[in-house]
Design a protein around this motif. Structure first.
Motif, PDB file in Angstrom:
ATOM      1  N   ASP A 178       0.829  -1.204   0.000  1.00  0.00           N
ATOM      2  CA  ASP A 178       0.000   0.000   0.000  1.00  0.00           C
ATOM      3  C   ASP A 178       0.863   1.252   0.000  1.00  0.00           C
ATOM      4  OD1 ASP A 178      -2.187  -1.622   0.015  1.00  0.00           O
ATOM      5  OD2 ASP A 178      -2.852  -1.106   2.054  1.00  0.00           O
ATOM      6  N   SER A 179       0.253   2.350  -0.367  1.00  0.00           N
ATOM      7  CA  SER A 179       0.977   3.624  -0.408  1.00  0.00           C
ATOM      8  C   SER A 179       0.134   4.740   0.192  1.00  0.00           C
ATOM      9  CB  SER A 179       1.353   3.978  -1.847  1.00  0.00           C
ATOM     10  OG  SER A 179       0.197   4.100  -2.654  1.00  0.00           O
ATOM     11  N   ILE A 180       0.843   5.698   0.779  1.00  0.00           N
ATOM     12  CA  ILE A 180       0.222   6.917   1.304  1.00  0.00           C
ATOM     13  C   ILE A 180       0.924   8.098   0.655  1.00  0.00           C
ATOM     14  CG2 ILE A 180      -0.258   8.335   3.326  1.00  0.00           C
ATOM     15  CD1 ILE A 180      -0.160   5.779   5.019  1.00  0.00           C
ATOM     16  N   ALA A 181       0.183   8.908  -0.078  1.00  0.00           N
ATOM     17  CA  ALA A 181       0.731  10.106  -0.697  1.00  0.00           C
ATOM     18  C   ALA A 181       0.542  11.293   0.234  1.00  0.00           C
ATOM     19  CB  ALA A 181       0.037  10.366  -2.032  1.00  0.00           C
ATOM     20  N   VAL A 182       1.598  12.078   0.413  1.00  0.00           N
ATOM     21  CA  VAL A 182       1.515  13.269   1.265  1.00  0.00           C
ATOM     22  C   VAL A 182       1.593  14.511   0.383  1.00  0.00           C
ATOM     23  CG1 VAL A 182       2.589  11.984   3.146  1.00  0.00           C
ATOM     24  CG2 VAL A 182       4.012  13.467   1.728  1.00  0.00           C
ATOM     25  N   THR A 183       0.803  15.505   0.709  1.00  0.00           N
ATOM     26  CA  THR A 183       0.663  16.664  -0.169  1.00  0.00           C
ATOM     27  C   THR A 183       1.533  17.851   0.219  1.00  0.00           C
ATOM     28  OG1 THR A 183      -1.206  17.532   1.125  1.00  0.00           O
ATOM     29  CG2 THR A 183      -1.721  16.031  -0.692  1.00  0.00           C
ATOM     30  N   TRP A 184       2.385  17.685   1.251  1.00  0.00           N
ATOM     31  CA  TRP A 184       3.210  18.819   1.687  1.00  0.00           C
ATOM     32  C   TRP A 184       4.587  18.829   1.024  1.00  0.00           C
ATOM     33  CZ3 TRP A 184       1.351  15.181   5.336  1.00  0.00           C
ATOM     34  CH2 TRP A 184       2.273  14.210   5.743  1.00  0.00           C
ATOM     35  N   GLY A 185       4.802  17.953   0.035  1.00  0.00           N
ATOM     36  CA  GLY A 185       6.102  17.869  -0.614  1.00  0.00           C
ATOM     37  C   GLY A 185       6.129  18.425  -2.018  1.00  0.00           C
ATOM     38  N   SER A 186       6.734  17.661  -2.942  1.00  0.00           N
ATOM     39  CA  SER A 186       7.042  18.201  -4.263  1.00  0.00           C
ATOM     40  C   SER A 186       5.913  18.133  -5.280  1.00  0.00           C
ATOM     41  CB  SER A 186       8.268  17.473  -4.835  1.00  0.00           C
ATOM     42  OG  SER A 186       8.023  16.085  -4.963  1.00  0.00           O
ATOM     43  N   HIS A 187       5.059  17.116  -5.218  1.00  0.00           N
ATOM     44  CA  HIS A 187       4.031  16.961  -6.245  1.00  0.00           C
ATOM     45  C   HIS A 187       2.641  17.325  -5.730  1.00  0.00           C
ATOM     46  CE1 HIS A 187       6.612  14.025  -8.878  1.00  0.00           C
ATOM     47  NE2 HIS A 187       7.115  15.246  -8.783  1.00  0.00           N
ATOM     48  N   SER A 188       1.809  17.795  -6.641  1.00  0.00           N
ATOM     49  CA  SER A 188       0.482  18.279  -6.276  1.00  0.00           C
ATOM     50  C   SER A 188      -0.440  17.138  -5.871  1.00  0.00           C
ATOM     51  CB  SER A 188      -0.139  19.042  -7.443  1.00  0.00           C
ATOM     52  OG  SER A 188      -0.443  18.141  -8.508  1.00  0.00           O
ATOM     53  N   LYS A 189      -1.493  17.484  -5.160  1.00  0.00           N
ATOM     54  CA  LYS A 189      -2.498  16.498  -4.765  1.00  0.00           C
ATOM     55  C   LYS A 189      -3.111  15.838  -5.991  1.00  0.00           C
ATOM     56  CE  LYS A 189      -6.699  15.993  -1.973  1.00  0.00           C
ATOM     57  NZ  LYS A 189      -7.663  16.693  -1.071  1.00  0.00           N
ATOM     58  N   GLU A 190      -3.355  16.623  -7.030  1.00  0.00           N
ATOM     59  CA  GLU A 190      -3.957  16.091  -8.256  1.00  0.00           C
ATOM     60  C   GLU A 190      -3.035  15.066  -8.919  1.00  0.00           C
ATOM     61  OE1 GLU A 190      -5.768  17.655 -12.557  1.00  0.00           O
ATOM     62  OE2 GLU A 190      -4.688  19.030 -11.234  1.00  0.00           O
ATOM     63  N   ALA A 191      -1.752  15.409  -9.044  1.00  0.00           N
ATOM     64  CA  ALA A 191      -0.798  14.495  -9.668  1.00  0.00           C
ATOM     65  C   ALA A 191      -0.667  13.206  -8.876  1.00  0.00           C
ATOM     66  CB  ALA A 191       0.564  15.176  -9.809  1.00  0.00           C
ATOM     67  N   LEU A 192      -0.628  13.339  -7.554  1.00  0.00           N
ATOM     68  CA  LEU A 192      -0.523  12.170  -6.690  1.00  0.00           C
ATOM     69  C   LEU A 192      -1.778  11.309  -6.787  1.00  0.00           C
ATOM     70  CD1 LEU A 192       1.045  13.960  -3.608  1.00  0.00           C
ATOM     71  CD2 LEU A 192       2.178  12.219  -4.995  1.00  0.00           C
ATOM     72  N   SER A 193      -2.927  11.944  -6.776  1.00  0.00           N
ATOM     73  CA  SER A 193      -4.201  11.214  -6.845  1.00  0.00           C
ATOM     74  C   SER A 193      -4.326  10.433  -8.141  1.00  0.00           C
ATOM     75  CB  SER A 193      -5.376  12.177  -6.697  1.00  0.00           C
ATOM     76  OG  SER A 193      -5.369  12.796  -5.429  1.00  0.00           O
ATOM     77  N   ASN A 194      -3.757  10.963  -9.212  1.00  0.00           N
ATOM     78  CA  ASN A 194      -3.808  10.283 -10.507  1.00  0.00           C
ATOM     79  C   ASN A 194      -3.072   8.945 -10.493  1.00  0.00           C
ATOM     80  OD1 ASN A 194      -5.337  12.285 -11.715  1.00  0.00           O
ATOM     81  ND2 ASN A 194      -3.577  13.366 -12.562  1.00  0.00           N
TER      82      ASN A 194
END
Length: 214
Positions: A182-198
């Motif tokens: 599993d993975s957890i994307a965090v939005t306080w770093g380099s890539h946007s929430k949208e890019a991560l969500s994709n």
């Protein structure tokens, strides 16, 4: 908390190294007589090793010798600036301590060299909580190849369904998928929430404390 084993990225996830990386990269390229990469490009490529990203950001093909010289120059400048610029993200230290107190095993898989990674973890006060830190020099293939994650799973005999990778870049999510965890994307770093969500991570979080609620 659902997971027993938390594997973290470093840059943009645990440590706020953005400014340090930008300044060191731009100065290294300028000193070397290359085009100066934009802040946007440097930030985007922070999820992969500089051995790869610097080739992508250079306007011309570099020889192996030139690459080594450029990397050495960057590392020298990074070491100078990290004292002033490198710091943990807000509340990360508290969250890491809480996870450790809950008897979770904590690891770091980063695109940095292991020596630098450990030095950086020590400088922001997190290394004491980490079972093992793996840098780019300890894997056969770089992110998003899953070598780093798989080596941890195998070495510590961890169940994949009880492990999760946490990162701020699309390369992190791709690596976790390749390792079938599993993975957890965090939005306080380099890539946007949208890019991560994709990339369809299992979770997208906006605050570090959310790690203790999953």
């Amino acid at each position: 908390m659902k997971y027993e084993n938390y594997i973290f990225d470093f840059d943009g996830t645990l440590g706020d190294s953005k400014e340090c990386s930008i300044v060191a990269t731009q100065q290294a390229f300028k000193t070397f007589g290359l085009n100066i990469p934009t802040e946007q490009d440097i930030t985007y490529y922070m999820g992969i090793p500089i051995e790869v990203s610097f080739l992508k950001m250079s306007q011309r093909t570099l020889s192996e010798q030139e690459v080594e010289q450029l990397l050495t120059l960057f590392r020298q400048k990074y070491k100078v600036y990290e004292t002033d610029y490198l710091k943990p993200f807000e509340y990360i230290s508290e969250v890491i301590r809480l996870l450790s107190e809950a008897n979770k095993k904590l690891f770091v898989v980063s695109s940095k060299k292991t020596e630098v990674l450990i030095r950086n973890l020590e400088s922001i006060g997190l290394y004491q909580y980490i079972t093992e830190a793996i840098g780019s020099d300890k894997v056969k293939a770089y992110k998003p190849n899953p070598d780093g994650i798989l080596s941890i799973l195998n070495k510590y005999n961890l169940r994949p369904d009880k492990a999760v990778y946490i990162g701020d870049a699309i390369f992190d999510i791709q690596m976790a998928k390749a390792a079938r965890i599993d993975s957890i994307a965090v939005t306080w770093g380099s890539h946007s929430k949208e890019a991560l969500s994709n990339e369809q991570p299992n979770y997208v979080i906006e605050e570090p404390i959310e790690l203790t609620r999953i």
